[in-house]
Design an enzyme around this catalytic site. Sequence first.
Site, PDB file in Angstrom:
ATOM      1  N   CYS A 140      10.243   0.637   7.275  1.00 55.21           N
ATOM      2  CA  CYS A 140       9.917  -0.719   6.826  1.00 55.21           C
ATOM      3  C   CYS A 140       9.463  -0.687   5.375  1.00 55.21           C
ATOM      4  CB  CYS A 140       8.786  -1.310   7.664  1.00 55.21           C
ATOM      5  SG  CYS A 140       9.102  -1.317   9.428  1.00 55.21           S
TER       6      CYS A 140
ATOM      7  N   PHE B 207      -0.209  16.285  -0.528  1.00 57.50           N
ATOM      8  CA  PHE B 207      -1.011  15.185  -0.001  1.00 57.50           C
ATOM      9  C   PHE B 207      -2.325  15.701   0.597  1.00 57.50           C
ATOM     10  CE2 PHE B 207       3.412  13.863   0.400  1.00 57.50           C
ATOM     11  CZ  PHE B 207       3.381  12.660  -0.272  1.00 57.50           C
TER      12      PHE B 207
ATOM     13  N   PRO C  83      -9.162   0.495   8.349  1.00 61.31           N
ATOM     14  CA  PRO C  83     -10.284   0.637   7.417  1.00 61.31           C
ATOM     15  C   PRO C  83     -10.418   2.082   6.899  1.00 61.31           C
ATOM     16  CG  PRO C  83     -10.948  -0.673   9.316  1.00 61.31           C
ATOM     17  CD  PRO C  83      -9.549  -0.237   9.571  1.00 61.31           C
TER      18      PRO C  83
ATOM     19  N   ARG D 134       1.007 -19.181 -32.238  1.00 65.57           N
ATOM     20  CA  ARG D 134      -0.383 -18.989 -32.656  1.00 65.57           C
ATOM     21  C   ARG D 134      -0.448 -18.554 -34.123  1.00 65.57           C
ATOM     22  NH1 ARG D 134      -5.589 -20.365 -31.885  1.00 65.57           N
ATOM     23  NH2 ARG D 134      -6.994 -18.682 -32.489  1.00 65.57           N
TER      24      ARG D 134
ATOM     25  N   GLU E 267       1.768  -0.668  -0.412  1.00 65.25           N
ATOM     26  CA  GLU E 267       3.110  -0.092  -0.280  1.00 65.25           C
ATOM     27  C   GLU E 267       3.183   1.290  -0.908  1.00 65.25           C
ATOM     28  OE1 GLU E 267       5.586  -1.412   1.315  1.00 65.25           O
ATOM     29  OE2 GLU E 267       4.787  -3.411   1.677  1.00 65.25           O
TER      30      GLU E 267
ATOM     31  N   ARG F 247       5.817 -13.472  -3.353  1.00 65.51           N
ATOM     32  CA  ARG F 247       6.744 -12.384  -3.040  1.00 65.51           C
ATOM     33  C   ARG F 247       6.207 -11.535  -1.890  1.00 65.51           C
ATOM     34  NH1 ARG F 247       5.866  -7.949  -2.488  1.00 65.51           N
ATOM     35  NH2 ARG F 247       4.927  -7.588  -4.529  1.00 65.51           N
TER      36      ARG F 247
HETATM   37  C1  LIG Z   1      -3.660  -7.385  -1.025  1.00 64.12           C
HETATM   38  C2  LIG Z   1      -3.290  -6.269  -0.096  1.00 64.12           C
HETATM   39  C3  LIG Z   1      -2.409  -6.517   0.949  1.00 64.12           C
HETATM   40  C4  LIG Z   1      -2.079  -5.508   1.850  1.00 64.12           C
HETATM   41  N1  LIG Z   1      -1.237  -5.803   2.890  1.00 64.12           N
HETATM   42  C5  LIG Z   1      -1.031  -4.840   3.841  1.00 64.12           C
HETATM   43  C6  LIG Z   1      -0.287  -5.134   5.000  1.00 64.12           C
HETATM   44  O1  LIG Z   1       0.251  -6.240   5.138  1.00 64.12           O
HETATM   45  N2  LIG Z   1      -0.162  -4.205   5.969  1.00 64.12           N
HETATM   46  C7  LIG Z   1      -0.729  -2.970   5.832  1.00 64.12           C
HETATM   47  O2  LIG Z   1      -0.584  -2.168   6.733  1.00 64.12           O
HETATM   48  N3  LIG Z   1      -1.438  -2.651   4.728  1.00 64.12           N
HETATM   49  C8  LIG Z   1      -1.604  -3.562   3.733  1.00 64.12           C
HETATM   50  N4  LIG Z   1      -2.349  -3.253   2.615  1.00 64.12           N
HETATM   51  C9  LIG Z   1      -3.010  -1.933   2.553  1.00 64.12           C
HETATM   52  C10 LIG Z   1      -2.369  -0.971   1.583  1.00 64.12           C
HETATM   53  O3  LIG Z   1      -1.111  -0.536   2.054  1.00 64.12           O
HETATM   54  C11 LIG Z   1      -3.366   0.162   1.345  1.00 64.12           C
HETATM   55  O4  LIG Z   1      -4.409  -0.391   0.593  1.00 64.12           O
HETATM   56  C12 LIG Z   1      -2.759   1.342   0.646  1.00 64.12           C
HETATM   57  O5  LIG Z   1      -1.896   2.048   1.492  1.00 64.12           O
HETATM   58  C13 LIG Z   1      -3.828   2.281   0.072  1.00 64.12           C
HETATM   59  O6  LIG Z   1      -4.770   2.569   1.029  1.00 64.12           O
HETATM   60  P1  LIG Z   1      -6.331   2.449   0.703  1.00 64.12           P
HETATM   61  O7  LIG Z   1      -6.561   1.126   0.150  1.00 64.12           O
HETATM   62  O8  LIG Z   1      -7.032   2.816   1.932  1.00 64.12           O
HETATM   63  O9  LIG Z   1      -6.584   3.504  -0.415  1.00 64.12           O
HETATM   64  P2  LIG Z   1      -6.817   5.041  -0.292  1.00 64.12           P
HETATM   65  O10 LIG Z   1      -5.746   5.658   0.527  1.00 64.12           O
HETATM   66  O11 LIG Z   1      -8.211   5.310   0.112  1.00 64.12           O
HETATM   67  O12 LIG Z   1      -6.621   5.500  -1.783  1.00 64.12           O
HETATM   68  C14 LIG Z   1      -7.643   5.365  -2.777  1.00 64.12           C
HETATM   69  C15 LIG Z   1      -7.209   6.141  -4.019  1.00 64.12           C
HETATM   70  O13 LIG Z   1      -7.065   7.506  -3.690  1.00 64.12           O
HETATM   71  C16 LIG Z   1      -5.794   8.001  -4.062  1.00 64.12           C
HETATM   72  N5  LIG Z   1      -5.342   8.986  -3.118  1.00 64.12           N
HETATM   73  C17 LIG Z   1      -5.329   8.901  -1.753  1.00 64.12           C
HETATM   74  N6  LIG Z   1      -4.848  10.055  -1.247  1.00 64.12           N
HETATM   75  C18 LIG Z   1      -4.570  10.874  -2.290  1.00 64.12           C
HETATM   76  C19 LIG Z   1      -4.073  12.202  -2.398  1.00 64.12           C
HETATM   77  N7  LIG Z   1      -3.728  12.909  -1.361  1.00 64.12           N
HETATM   78  N8  LIG Z   1      -3.931  12.715  -3.604  1.00 64.12           N
HETATM   79  C20 LIG Z   1      -4.254  12.017  -4.713  1.00 64.12           C
HETATM   80  N9  LIG Z   1      -4.734  10.762  -4.678  1.00 64.12           N
HETATM   81  C21 LIG Z   1      -4.872  10.190  -3.463  1.00 64.12           C
HETATM   82  C22 LIG Z   1      -4.903   6.749  -4.066  1.00 64.12           C
HETATM   83  O14 LIG Z   1      -3.778   6.922  -4.898  1.00 64.12           O
HETATM   84  C23 LIG Z   1      -5.867   5.696  -4.597  1.00 64.12           C
HETATM   85  O15 LIG Z   1      -5.906   5.785  -5.980  1.00 64.12           O
HETATM   86  C24 LIG Z   1      -2.633  -4.222   1.670  1.00 64.12           C
HETATM   87  C25 LIG Z   1      -3.472  -3.977   0.598  1.00 64.12           C
HETATM   88  C26 LIG Z   1      -3.798  -4.986  -0.291  1.00 64.12           C
HETATM   89  C27 LIG Z   1      -4.712  -4.688  -1.430  1.00 64.12           C
END
Ligand SMILES: Cc1cc2nc3c(=O)[nH]c(=O)nc-3n(C[C@H](O)[C@H](O)[C@H](O)COP(=O)(O)OP(=O)(O)OC[C@H]3O[C@@H](n4cnc5c(N)ncnc54)[C@H](O)[C@@H]3O)c2cc1C
Lengths: 306, 251, 390
Positions: free
Chosen positions: C241, C386, C137, C271, C366, C93
């Site tokens: 998007c 935020f 990153p 089971r 997402e 998906r």
């Molecule tokens: C398998 C996979 C595929 C992906 N594919 C894509 C892609 O195709 N294109 C793309 O652009 N991205 C992609 N992503 C990235 C994804 O969109 C991000 O991982 C996501 O937006 C979260 O960002 P982060 O991982 O940096 O987490 P962070 O933003 O660092 O968040 C870490 C934690 O902190 C919490 N947090 C952050 N800010 C706050 C706040 N203000 N208040 C309270 N809590 C907060 C979050 O809820 C989370 O629990 C993908 C991720 C994965 C795992």
Amino acid sequence: MDFTIIAETNGDSLHPTTYQLIGAAASMGSNSTVICPNGVGSLEAAKINGVEKVISATGDCFNIFDGGAWASALSSMCGEMILISASPNGREIGSRIAAKKGIPIIQDVVSMTEGITVSRPIYSGKAMESLTISGSAVVTLRPNAFEAALAENDAPINVVNQSADVRIAIQEAINKASERLDVTEADIIISGGRGMGTIENFSHLEEIADTVGAAVGASRAVVDEWGMPHRMQVGQTGKTVTPSLYIAVGISGAIQHLAGMRSSKYILAINKDPDAPIFGVADYGIVATWEDAIPALKSALSDLQS
Amino acid sequence: MNIAVLLKQVPDTTAKITISEGKVDEKSVSKWSMSPYDEYALESGLQLKEATGGNLIAITCGPERAKKMLTDTAAVGADTLVHIPDDGVSDSTHVQKLLAAAVKKFDSHVVLCGKQAADTNGGSTGPGVAELLDAACVTLVSEVNFSEGSFTTIRPSNSGTEKVIVDGLSVFAFDKGSSELRRPNVRGIMMAKKKPVESVTSSDLGVNLNPSNVKMNSQNPPPEKPAGQKFEGAEYVNEVVSKLRNEANVI
Amino acid sequence: MAYEALDFYDVDSLLTEEERMVRDMVRDWVDEEVIPNIEIACRDGVFPDEWRVALGEMGVLGAPLKGYDCPGLSYTAYGVICRELERGDSGLRSFASVQGSLAMYPIWDFGSEEQKNYYLPKMASGEWIGCFGLTEPDYGSNPGDMITKAEDMGDHYLLNGAKMWITNGSIAELAVVWAKLDGVIRGFIVEKNDPGFSAPEMKGKHSLKASVTSELVFQDCKIPKDRMLPGVKGLRGPFSCLNNARYGISWGALGSAQACFDSAKEYAMSRIQFNHPIASYQLVQNKLSWMLREITKGQLLAYHLGQKKDAGNWIPEHISLAKMNNVDIALEIARVARDIHGANGILDEYPIMRHMANLESVKTYEGTHDIHNLIIGRHITGIQAFTREA
Ligand SMILES: Cc1cc2nc3c(=O)[nH]c(=O)nc-3n(C[C@H](O)[C@H](O)[C@H](O)COP(=O)(O)OP(=O)(O)OC[C@H]3O[C@@H](n4cnc5c(N)ncnc54)[C@H](O)[C@@H]3O)c2cc1C
Ligand SMILES: Cc1cc2nc3c(=O)[nH]c(=O)nc-3n(C[C@H](O)[C@H](O)[C@H](O)COP(=O)(O)OP(=O)(O)OC[C@H]3O[C@@H](n4cnc5c(N)ncnc54)[C@H](O)[C@@H]3O)c2cc1C
């Protein structure tokens, strides 16, 4: 009511179901006229109890199977109630005779009583339907569902020459050893498990499969450990099968195996351990080693075939 | 070439059949599907259509719900969809007359159908329709081809299979075919949506449904299986085999 | 054997004939081609190329987009497709979400006529795969502060920076990349062979193993001037998007939930412990009943949201609610299903653990679960939470 029976043949002689067709008519208190297409088995038919007369139907059209031609040739010889075997050819000839005469056909009947009331399985045996026929009809009878008539008779034989236009021609015979069926399409499956000892011993199951047109299946132990092809695996992570008869040999009956075969119509289990869980789902269980039971099964089944 | 394919909608083979008041309860059927052998006939019809530049006419005789199945056939390439309501249809002669009349009405040159439908498992329709059309019929076929003005088909024989050749209007009843029914795609589905289902009644077809001399008394659950029987020792094999034949009726 | 879905309130009976046909088409394909092969794909960590071809042949990529050889289906149909695909696997998906909602959609909505004519037909047919580069990153939930930048060099743009976690990155023909031009976020189409661009695959995922995830690296990456999307500036671009992709996920998660429910029900019925099927014990029934309850509510939510999307009377917060809720319940259902399966639940013989691990990603990407909470919180209170600034 007069019954006309179109004999089912097998090579040069009558197929056992012909005896059953005659037996079914006799159980309704009727004598029957038996038509032997191409004259095959007419002497034999004349000896069966309940046969009033045999029509040995001869004609060029009988040299090849064309249901349309056979029906054209035979239909004028038929009376009001026509019984045929529910074999593929029987069904085809019966359907054409019925359509020619404008009468209904009821296929695959498994019981018949005065009235005439018949019953037949519908929805692949998930239900039974009872029907009453008043007037002419063609009825095909499921093989082995009726008692066979005995043979102590001596009925007259009339030879009737009646041919019809054959509209099909055989261009080419393609001989091939009948391929063994896949477990998902077979009506009978014989599966082996770890109790078979080695993969080589599956040849015994294959021989049985070939005599009855069955598929060979396997438990996962055999697939994982002895390298049997995965497509033969029955069970939760293999194929789900619902044959009429599932024969499990040397299979303990683990829940994951049962998940793939417990909806089989009938289950026969052969296992040396009387406490094996497979017996819990088996309709027929034989507590024995396969070494003892399989040769006996093989000869019993091949006796039936001949 | 006009290729008629006769199709029947039946409870999906996985669907549970329940019975209430002596009749199969159609409302409780969770899923209706095209009868499996009909799918092979349809696929073969589509291939014939592609090979000959023909026109595929999907015909069903059944209740209103069967129209859905016709729309599904349009999504894979059926050109004309014909629904014959089954009001007043009560035996094999009625169905066959209606189907044969529809085959004629749409000027078909060849008729494809399944060897039997998965509900009654009869197998009367193909040969019966052939008889009414005065056509040749070959049953249990796995493929049908057209070349040099004749149809060739493959059917089982005692020693394997045989290639059979037929001329003129012919009926072919399919067993498991050599190719599975193709998958539709969104484009086909969008076109299918626009394709009308023509309803043709028995009077449109000039078919008189005379009263049947077969009456359905009841439909019932299958007889209960006897409890499992266990036999100690290989000497019981013969007895069990005879039970398989006479009690269970499976060999 | 045809799959019969759990549909307690007959929600699918509300689908149009066309939507039902699309559902059946995708459902049959998933049963025949995906479910038998998914474990191998996961073990090998590959997205099978046949699936790309099949999705293109079925014509479901970019489902709700109209024109340019796109399918032109309803948003409801798009949702149904996501649900059926995700019953197979969330990675599958994801592939379709990224292709349709994150790569095709921005070109379709914000691209020039030339861009649309050039890219969309090839993407709808599956010939070209696209990816979407937003996350970096150091900037995940907070993409507005991204540091990838574009410079106008007169006759071309120069991109510098890196994107991370990019689904389909290494198998994509093109990437829709969001970067700052003079401090304003703009969308750029980067092609696989553009100089200075590379897309190394990220390895070692315990989740979405059948989906390819990559870094996108831009080192003086030179792209022609006509590759910028003319129609949008700022975060509205990527967020539009994401709205569509998130909408699809709200349906998709139900597919995973159903797969877990089906397996748990089947297992509980067969089971035997303490002489009876575990399904006959009240604690297990409570679990199954809870699953059915949440799935049914999720179905109503998704369907109604689909109707709103099709009618055009939705706000992003509606989508946040559905994404957050349906992924949340799906993940919990996967965990409970895992519990019902006992030790067997950890094996790849059963789909449970795979769905459970997948859904951990789905919960995060997402917009994380909590980011959606914050979006709804802002909607309720009018106060953004935020960031401490602003
Ligand atoms: C398998 C996979 C595929 C992906 N594919 C894509 C892609 O195709 N294109 C793309 O652009 N991205 C992609 N992503 C990235 C994804 O969109 C991000 O991982 C996501 O937006 C979260 O960002 P982060 O991982 O940096 O987490 P962070 O933003 O660092 O968040 C870490 C934690 O902190 C919490 N947090 C952050 N800010 C706050 C706040 N203000 N208040 C309270 N809590 C907060 C979050 O809820 C989370 O629990 C993908 C991720 C994965 C795992
Ligand atoms: C997640 C999962 C999925 C699985 N999926 C499947 C599946 O799809 N299909 C499947 O089959 N299994 C599956 N299994 C494996 C299943 O649990 C069993 O391990 C397997 O079915 C055992 O195979 P068996 O009956 O051949 O072997 P065993 O359990 O070892 O049984 C051998 C039987 O042979 C009998 N025996 C021994 N010698 C003789 C003899 N000379 N004559 C007669 N009987 C003899 C023994 O009494 C015993 O009952 C799965 C397991 C798991 C955990």
